[in-house]
Design a protein around this motif. Sequence first.
Motif, mmCIF file in Angstrom:
data_model
loop_
_atom_site.group_PDB
_atom_site.id
_atom_site.type_symbol
_atom_site.label_atom_id
_atom_site.label_comp_id
_atom_site.label_asym_id
_atom_site.label_seq_id
_atom_site.Cartn_x
_atom_site.Cartn_y
_atom_site.Cartn_z
ATOM 1 N N GLY A 1 -20.608 -5.130 -22.419
ATOM 2 C CA GLY A 1 -21.415 -6.229 -21.928
ATOM 3 C C GLY A 1 -20.613 -7.522 -21.899
ATOM 4 N N PRO A 2 -21.194 -8.592 -21.335
ATOM 5 C CA PRO A 2 -20.462 -9.845 -21.153
ATOM 6 C C PRO A 2 -20.219 -10.637 -22.435
ATOM 7 N N HIS A 3 -20.830 -10.229 -23.549
ATOM 8 C CA HIS A 3 -20.766 -11.050 -24.759
ATOM 9 C C HIS A 3 -19.826 -10.507 -25.826
ATOM 10 N N ALA A 4 -19.411 -9.217 -25.728
ATOM 11 C CA ALA A 4 -18.639 -8.584 -26.795
ATOM 12 C C ALA A 4 -17.268 -8.161 -26.294
ATOM 13 N N VAL A 5 -16.264 -8.285 -27.144
ATOM 14 C CA VAL A 5 -14.911 -7.904 -26.753
ATOM 15 C C VAL A 5 -14.832 -6.396 -26.524
ATOM 16 N N ILE A 6 -13.878 -5.986 -25.748
ATOM 17 C CA ILE A 6 -13.730 -4.593 -25.366
ATOM 18 C C ILE A 6 -13.334 -3.712 -26.551
ATOM 19 N N ALA A 7 -12.802 -4.296 -27.595
ATOM 20 C CA ALA A 7 -12.309 -3.532 -28.751
ATOM 21 C C ALA A 7 -13.382 -3.234 -29.796
ATOM 22 N N VAL A 8 -14.650 -3.320 -29.447
ATOM 23 C CA VAL A 8 -15.724 -3.135 -30.434
ATOM 24 C C VAL A 8 -15.524 -1.870 -31.271
ATOM 25 N N HIS A 9 -15.358 -0.718 -30.621
ATOM 26 C CA HIS A 9 -15.209 0.538 -31.365
ATOM 27 C C HIS A 9 -14.016 0.495 -32.315
ATOM 28 N N ASN A 10 -12.917 -0.065 -31.854
ATOM 29 C CA ASN A 10 -11.709 -0.116 -32.684
ATOM 30 C C ASN A 10 -11.899 -1.013 -33.902
ATOM 31 N N VAL A 11 -12.540 -2.144 -33.694
ATOM 32 C CA VAL A 11 -12.769 -3.084 -34.797
ATOM 33 C C VAL A 11 -13.699 -2.465 -35.838
ATOM 34 N N LEU A 12 -14.822 -1.911 -35.392
ATOM 35 C CA LEU A 12 -15.777 -1.324 -36.335
ATOM 36 C C LEU A 12 -15.168 -0.136 -37.071
ATOM 37 N N ALA A 13 -14.503 0.743 -36.338
ATOM 38 C CA ALA A 13 -13.911 1.932 -36.956
ATOM 39 C C ALA A 13 -12.869 1.548 -37.997
ATOM 40 N N THR A 14 -12.018 0.607 -37.650
ATOM 41 C CA THR A 14 -10.935 0.210 -38.560
ATOM 42 C C THR A 14 -11.470 -0.448 -39.818
ATOM 43 N N HIS A 15 -12.362 -1.399 -39.672
ATOM 44 C CA HIS A 15 -12.869 -2.124 -40.836
ATOM 45 C C HIS A 15 -13.663 -1.217 -41.774
ATOM 46 N N ARG A 16 -14.505 -0.369 -41.213
ATOM 47 C CA ARG A 16 -15.273 0.546 -42.066
ATOM 48 C C ARG A 16 -14.348 1.503 -42.805
ATOM 49 N N ALA A 17 -13.369 2.038 -42.102
ATOM 50 C CA ALA A 17 -12.457 3.002 -42.723
ATOM 51 C C ALA A 17 -11.623 2.356 -43.818
#
Length: 340
Positions: free
Chosen positions: A69-85
Amino acid sequence: MKRLLVPSLLLALAAPALVAQITTGQGVAGMNVDKVVELDQLTQTELADKIKNGWTSAFLVTGGTEIRGPHAVIAVHNVLATHRAVEAAKRLGKTIVAPTIPFAVSATGGYNANQWKSFAEENGPTAPNPGAIQVDAATFKGIIQGGVESLMYIGFKDIFLMGDHGGGQNEMRQVSEEMSAKFAAKGIRVHYVGDFYQKTHDDIDMYMYEHKLPIAGHGGMMETAEMMYWEPTQFAFIRPNFKTVPFDGARFEGESLEADLKAWKDRKDAAAARAAGGGAPGGGGGQRGGGGGNANAAPRVNNGLSGNPHPATKAIGKDLAEIGITNTVNQVRKLLAGGK
Protein backbone atom coordinates in the motif's frame (compact mmCIF):
# COMPACT_ATOMS: atom_id res chain seq x y z
CA MET A 1 61.31 13.12 25.79
CA LYS A 2 59.61 12.80 29.18
CA ARG A 3 56.38 14.06 27.63
CA LEU A 4 56.38 11.15 25.15
CA LEU A 5 57.43 8.56 27.71
CA VAL A 6 54.34 8.82 29.94
CA PRO A 7 51.71 8.37 27.18
CA SER A 8 53.72 5.53 25.66
CA LEU A 9 53.95 3.79 29.03
CA LEU A 10 50.21 4.15 29.62
CA LEU A 11 49.46 2.72 26.15
CA ALA A 12 51.75 -0.25 26.76
CA LEU A 13 50.03 -0.99 30.06
CA ALA A 14 46.55 -0.67 28.52
CA ALA A 15 47.20 -2.78 25.42
CA PRO A 16 47.01 -6.23 27.10
CA ALA A 17 43.70 -5.31 28.72
CA LEU A 18 42.33 -4.14 25.38
CA VAL A 19 43.40 -7.34 23.65
CA ALA A 20 41.87 -9.43 26.44
CA GLN A 21 38.63 -7.49 26.15
CA ILE A 22 38.39 -8.17 22.44
CA THR A 23 39.34 -11.85 22.57
CA THR A 24 36.94 -12.64 25.41
CA GLY A 25 33.96 -11.28 23.52
CA GLN A 26 33.69 -7.91 25.21
CA GLY A 27 33.85 -6.27 21.82
CA VAL A 28 35.36 -3.13 20.41
CA ALA A 29 34.47 0.45 21.26
CA GLY A 30 31.68 -0.56 23.61
CA MET A 31 30.30 -3.44 21.52
CA ASN A 32 29.68 -6.67 23.42
CA VAL A 33 30.03 -9.49 20.90
CA ASP A 34 28.51 -11.93 23.38
CA LYS A 35 25.14 -10.26 22.81
CA VAL A 36 25.29 -10.28 19.00
CA VAL A 37 23.07 -12.98 17.45
CA GLU A 38 23.07 -11.81 13.83
CA LEU A 39 25.42 -14.01 11.78
CA ASP A 40 26.34 -11.26 9.35
CA GLN A 41 27.29 -8.88 12.17
CA LEU A 42 30.03 -11.21 13.43
CA THR A 43 33.50 -11.87 12.10
CA GLN A 44 34.34 -15.43 11.07
CA THR A 45 36.49 -15.94 14.17
CA GLU A 46 33.80 -14.58 16.47
CA LEU A 47 31.28 -16.94 14.89
CA ALA A 48 33.67 -19.89 15.22
CA ASP A 49 34.17 -19.10 18.91
CA LYS A 50 30.43 -18.99 19.51
CA ILE A 51 29.91 -22.40 17.89
CA LYS A 52 32.74 -23.86 19.99
CA ASN A 53 30.96 -22.50 23.06
CA GLY A 54 27.67 -24.24 22.27
CA TRP A 55 25.95 -21.82 19.94
CA THR A 56 24.77 -24.66 17.68
CA SER A 57 21.21 -23.48 16.94
CA ALA A 58 20.50 -21.26 13.96
CA PHE A 59 17.43 -19.54 12.53
CA LEU A 60 17.01 -19.42 8.74
CA VAL A 61 14.35 -16.77 8.26
CA THR A 62 12.44 -15.71 5.17
CA GLY A 63 10.77 -12.38 4.58
CA GLY A 64 9.52 -11.00 1.30
CA THR A 65 9.64 -8.01 -0.99
CA GLU A 66 6.17 -6.88 -2.00
CA ILE A 67 3.83 -3.92 -2.13
CA ARG A 68 2.00 -3.01 1.09
CA GLY A 69 0.00 0.00 0.00
CA PRO A 70 0.99 3.68 -0.27
CA HIS A 71 1.81 4.08 3.43
CA ALA A 72 4.22 1.19 4.21
CA VAL A 73 7.72 0.47 2.94
CA ILE A 74 8.18 -2.49 0.63
CA ALA A 75 10.41 -4.28 3.16
CA VAL A 76 7.59 -4.97 5.65
CA HIS A 77 8.05 -8.77 5.63
CA ASN A 78 11.82 -8.48 5.97
CA VAL A 79 11.64 -6.02 8.85
CA LEU A 80 9.06 -8.02 10.82
CA ALA A 81 10.76 -11.37 10.19
CA THR A 82 14.19 -10.09 11.17
CA HIS A 83 13.18 -8.27 14.33
CA ARG A 84 11.01 -11.10 15.65
CA ALA A 85 13.69 -13.69 14.94
CA VAL A 86 16.49 -11.68 16.51
CA GLU A 87 14.51 -10.99 19.67
CA ALA A 88 13.45 -14.65 19.92
CA ALA A 89 17.07 -15.77 19.49
CA LYS A 90 18.21 -13.46 22.28
CA ARG A 91 15.58 -14.85 24.65
CA LEU A 92 16.49 -18.44 23.80
CA GLY A 93 20.22 -17.91 24.16
CA LYS A 94 23.08 -19.40 22.12
CA THR A 95 21.11 -19.03 18.90
CA ILE A 96 22.33 -17.37 15.70
CA VAL A 97 20.11 -15.68 13.11
CA ALA A 98 21.18 -16.01 9.47
CA PRO A 99 20.51 -13.07 7.11
CA THR A 100 16.83 -12.86 6.22
CA ILE A 101 16.01 -14.17 2.74
CA PRO A 102 14.17 -11.28 1.06
CA PHE A 103 12.39 -13.20 -1.71
CA ALA A 104 9.12 -15.08 -1.45
CA VAL A 105 6.69 -17.17 -3.47
CA SER A 106 3.69 -15.29 -4.92
CA ALA A 107 4.62 -11.82 -3.69
CA THR A 108 1.70 -9.40 -3.81
CA GLY A 109 2.15 -7.27 -6.90
CA GLY A 110 4.69 -9.69 -8.36
CA TYR A 111 4.98 -10.42 -12.08
CA ASN A 112 3.30 -13.81 -11.73
CA ALA A 113 0.94 -13.11 -8.83
CA ASN A 114 -2.67 -13.98 -9.62
CA GLN A 115 -3.98 -10.48 -9.01
CA TRP A 116 -1.72 -8.99 -11.67
CA LYS A 117 -1.81 -11.68 -14.37
CA SER A 118 -4.76 -10.17 -16.20
CA PHE A 119 -3.29 -6.69 -15.93
CA ALA A 120 0.02 -7.87 -17.38
CA GLU A 121 -1.71 -9.66 -20.24
CA GLU A 122 -3.52 -6.46 -21.19
CA ASN A 123 -0.86 -3.87 -20.42
CA GLY A 124 2.50 -5.58 -20.77
CA PRO A 125 5.18 -6.21 -18.15
CA THR A 126 5.07 -2.86 -16.32
CA ALA A 127 3.58 -3.18 -12.81
CA PRO A 128 0.75 -0.80 -11.86
CA ASN A 129 2.13 -0.75 -8.31
CA PRO A 130 5.90 -1.40 -8.50
CA GLY A 131 8.00 -3.02 -5.80
CA ALA A 132 7.47 -6.79 -5.65
CA ILE A 133 10.23 -9.34 -6.24
CA GLN A 134 9.35 -13.02 -6.23
CA VAL A 135 10.64 -16.46 -7.15
CA ASP A 136 8.79 -19.64 -8.06
CA ALA A 137 8.27 -22.42 -5.54
CA ALA A 138 11.06 -24.64 -6.87
CA THR A 139 13.58 -21.80 -6.78
CA PHE A 140 12.51 -20.82 -3.29
CA LYS A 141 12.87 -24.38 -2.07
CA GLY A 142 16.35 -24.53 -3.57
CA ILE A 143 17.36 -21.36 -1.76
CA ILE A 144 16.17 -22.82 1.55
CA GLN A 145 18.02 -26.07 0.90
CA GLY A 146 21.19 -24.15 0.12
CA GLY A 147 20.81 -22.14 3.29
CA VAL A 148 20.39 -25.27 5.39
CA GLU A 149 23.41 -26.95 3.82
CA SER A 150 25.49 -23.83 4.42
CA LEU A 151 24.49 -23.66 8.08
CA MET A 152 25.30 -27.36 8.48
CA TYR A 153 28.73 -26.77 6.94
CA ILE A 154 29.35 -23.88 9.33
CA GLY A 155 28.68 -26.19 12.26
CA PHE A 156 25.07 -25.75 13.36
CA LYS A 157 23.21 -28.84 14.58
CA ASP A 158 19.66 -27.50 15.05
CA ILE A 159 18.44 -25.38 12.16
CA PHE A 160 15.03 -23.70 12.38
CA LEU A 161 13.11 -22.58 9.30
CA MET A 162 10.52 -19.82 9.65
CA GLY A 163 9.01 -17.08 7.52
CA ASP A 164 6.75 -14.04 7.70
CA HIS A 165 5.18 -14.61 4.27
CA GLY A 166 2.40 -17.11 3.48
CA GLY A 167 3.97 -18.15 0.19
CA GLY A 168 6.82 -20.55 0.92
CA GLN A 169 5.51 -22.10 4.13
CA ASN A 170 4.91 -25.46 2.45
CA GLU A 171 8.37 -25.48 0.90
CA MET A 172 10.02 -24.79 4.25
CA ARG A 173 8.09 -27.64 5.83
CA GLN A 174 9.15 -29.96 3.00
CA VAL A 175 12.81 -29.02 3.37
CA SER A 176 12.70 -29.59 7.13
CA GLU A 177 11.28 -33.09 6.70
CA GLU A 178 13.51 -34.11 3.80
CA MET A 179 16.79 -32.79 5.20
CA SER A 180 16.16 -34.01 8.73
CA ALA A 181 15.73 -37.52 7.36
CA LYS A 182 18.76 -37.20 5.11
CA PHE A 183 21.19 -35.91 7.74
CA ALA A 184 19.86 -37.44 10.95
CA ALA A 185 22.86 -39.78 11.14
CA LYS A 186 25.13 -36.74 11.33
CA GLY A 187 23.21 -35.35 14.30
CA ILE A 188 21.57 -32.60 12.25
CA ARG A 189 17.95 -31.63 12.90
CA VAL A 190 16.05 -29.26 10.63
CA HIS A 191 12.87 -27.88 12.18
CA TYR A 192 9.93 -26.00 10.70
CA VAL A 193 8.61 -23.28 13.02
CA GLY A 194 5.07 -22.88 11.74
CA ASP A 195 3.96 -20.83 14.76
CA PHE A 196 6.21 -17.99 13.60
CA TYR A 197 3.59 -17.40 10.91
CA GLN A 198 0.32 -19.30 11.34
CA LYS A 199 -0.31 -19.27 15.09
CA THR A 200 0.94 -15.71 15.29
CA HIS A 201 -1.54 -14.54 12.65
CA ASP A 202 -4.37 -16.43 14.32
CA ASP A 203 -3.52 -15.03 17.75
CA ILE A 204 -3.23 -11.52 16.37
CA ASP A 205 -6.61 -11.87 14.66
CA MET A 206 -8.05 -12.79 18.05
CA TYR A 207 -6.28 -9.81 19.66
CA MET A 208 -7.92 -7.53 17.10
CA TYR A 209 -11.29 -9.11 17.76
CA GLU A 210 -10.97 -8.69 21.53
CA HIS A 211 -9.89 -5.05 21.15
CA LYS A 212 -12.56 -4.27 18.53
CA LEU A 213 -9.97 -3.45 15.87
CA PRO A 214 -10.00 -4.21 12.12
CA ILE A 215 -8.91 -7.79 11.44
CA ALA A 216 -6.41 -8.95 8.81
CA GLY A 217 -6.22 -7.44 5.36
CA HIS A 218 -3.03 -6.95 3.38
CA GLY A 219 -1.12 -3.94 4.68
CA GLY A 220 -3.70 -3.43 7.42
CA MET A 221 -3.54 -3.13 11.19
CA MET A 222 -1.24 -6.03 11.96
CA GLU A 223 1.67 -4.96 9.79
CA THR A 224 1.21 -1.23 10.16
CA ALA A 225 1.14 -1.22 13.97
CA GLU A 226 4.09 -3.58 14.42
CA MET A 227 6.20 -1.72 11.86
CA MET A 228 5.55 1.46 13.85
CA TYR A 229 6.85 -0.33 16.96
CA TRP A 230 10.11 -1.38 15.26
CA GLU A 231 10.77 2.01 13.60
CA PRO A 232 14.15 3.51 14.54
CA THR A 233 12.59 6.94 14.00
CA GLN A 234 8.98 7.96 13.42
CA PHE A 235 7.77 7.48 9.84
CA ALA A 236 10.88 5.50 8.85
CA PHE A 237 8.72 2.47 7.94
CA ILE A 238 5.15 3.81 8.05
CA ARG A 239 4.39 7.15 6.41
CA PRO A 240 1.99 9.68 7.97
CA ASN A 241 -0.72 8.93 5.38
CA PHE A 242 -1.51 5.61 7.12
CA LYS A 243 -4.41 7.42 8.82
CA THR A 244 -6.13 8.36 5.57
CA VAL A 245 -4.98 5.92 2.87
CA PRO A 246 -7.90 4.23 1.04
CA PHE A 247 -8.10 0.44 1.00
CA ASP A 248 -9.90 -2.23 -0.98
CA GLY A 249 -12.64 -4.53 0.21
CA ALA A 250 -13.32 -3.28 3.73
CA ARG A 251 -15.59 -0.72 5.33
CA PHE A 252 -14.13 2.49 6.63
CA GLU A 253 -13.85 3.02 10.37
CA GLY A 254 -17.03 3.17 12.38
CA GLU A 255 -19.48 2.13 9.64
CA SER A 256 -20.12 -1.46 10.78
CA LEU A 257 -17.03 -2.77 12.52
CA GLU A 258 -19.11 -4.76 15.00
CA ALA A 259 -20.78 -6.69 12.18
CA ASP A 260 -17.42 -7.46 10.58
CA LEU A 261 -15.96 -8.64 13.88
CA LYS A 262 -18.96 -10.89 14.54
CA ALA A 263 -18.72 -12.38 11.05
CA TRP A 264 -15.03 -13.09 11.61
CA LYS A 265 -15.71 -14.74 14.99
CA ASP A 266 -18.46 -16.89 13.48
CA ARG A 267 -16.08 -18.12 10.76
CA LYS A 268 -13.42 -18.83 13.37
CA ASP A 269 -15.79 -20.83 15.57
CA ALA A 270 -17.06 -22.81 12.59
CA ALA A 271 -13.49 -23.63 11.55
CA ALA A 272 -12.65 -24.79 15.09
CA ALA A 273 -15.74 -26.99 15.14
CA ARG A 274 -14.77 -28.58 11.82
CA ALA A 275 -11.24 -29.21 13.08
CA ALA A 276 -12.57 -30.81 16.27
CA GLY A 277 -14.75 -33.10 14.15
CA GLY A 278 -11.81 -34.18 12.01
CA GLY A 279 -12.57 -31.88 9.08
CA ALA A 280 -10.28 -29.34 7.48
CA PRO A 281 -9.63 -26.51 9.93
CA GLY A 282 -10.13 -23.68 7.48
CA GLY A 283 -10.40 -20.08 8.62
CA GLY A 284 -7.48 -17.84 9.54
CA GLY A 285 -4.01 -18.04 8.11
CA GLY A 286 -2.91 -18.24 4.52
CA GLN A 287 -1.88 -15.11 2.71
CA ARG A 288 -3.16 -12.23 4.73
CA GLY A 289 -5.29 -10.54 2.13
CA GLY A 290 -8.92 -9.73 1.62
CA GLY A 291 -10.70 -7.30 3.81
CA GLY A 292 -14.16 -8.83 4.00
CA GLY A 293 -15.72 -7.38 0.88
CA ASN A 294 -19.49 -6.78 1.03
CA ALA A 295 -22.27 -4.82 -0.58
CA ASN A 296 -21.51 -1.74 1.50
CA ALA A 297 -17.76 -1.84 0.86
CA ALA A 298 -15.89 1.12 -0.52
CA PRO A 299 -15.25 0.97 -4.27
CA ARG A 300 -12.29 -1.20 -5.26
CA VAL A 301 -9.01 0.61 -4.78
CA ASN A 302 -6.09 -0.82 -6.73
CA ASN A 303 -3.21 0.24 -4.49
CA GLY A 304 -2.05 -3.06 -2.99
CA LEU A 305 -3.89 -2.46 0.27
CA SER A 306 -6.86 -4.57 1.41
CA GLY A 307 -6.94 -3.92 5.15
CA ASN A 308 -7.64 -0.91 7.35
CA PRO A 309 -4.45 0.54 8.90
CA HIS A 310 -6.06 3.74 10.20
CA PRO A 311 -6.26 2.89 13.96
CA ALA A 312 -2.67 1.57 14.16
CA THR A 313 -0.46 2.74 17.02
CA LYS A 314 3.02 1.92 18.27
CA ALA A 315 1.56 0.59 21.53
CA ILE A 316 -0.59 -1.92 19.64
CA GLY A 317 2.46 -2.87 17.62
CA LYS A 318 4.37 -3.71 20.78
CA ASP A 319 1.63 -6.15 21.81
CA LEU A 320 1.63 -7.77 18.37
CA ALA A 321 5.41 -8.13 18.33
CA GLU A 322 5.29 -9.85 21.71
CA ILE A 323 2.74 -12.37 20.40
CA GLY A 324 5.00 -13.33 17.50
CA ILE A 325 8.18 -13.51 19.59
CA THR A 326 6.55 -15.56 22.34
CA ASN A 327 5.05 -18.04 19.88
CA THR A 328 8.45 -18.51 18.25
CA VAL A 329 10.31 -19.01 21.52
CA ASN A 330 7.73 -21.50 22.80
CA GLN A 331 7.74 -23.64 19.68
CA VAL A 332 11.54 -23.64 19.36
CA ARG A 333 11.88 -24.80 22.97
CA LYS A 334 9.38 -27.57 22.32
CA LEU A 335 11.21 -28.67 19.17
CA LEU A 336 14.57 -28.68 20.96
CA ALA A 337 13.02 -30.88 23.63
CA GLY A 338 11.90 -33.34 20.97
CA GLY A 339 8.31 -32.23 20.52
CA LYS A 340 6.52 -31.56 17.25
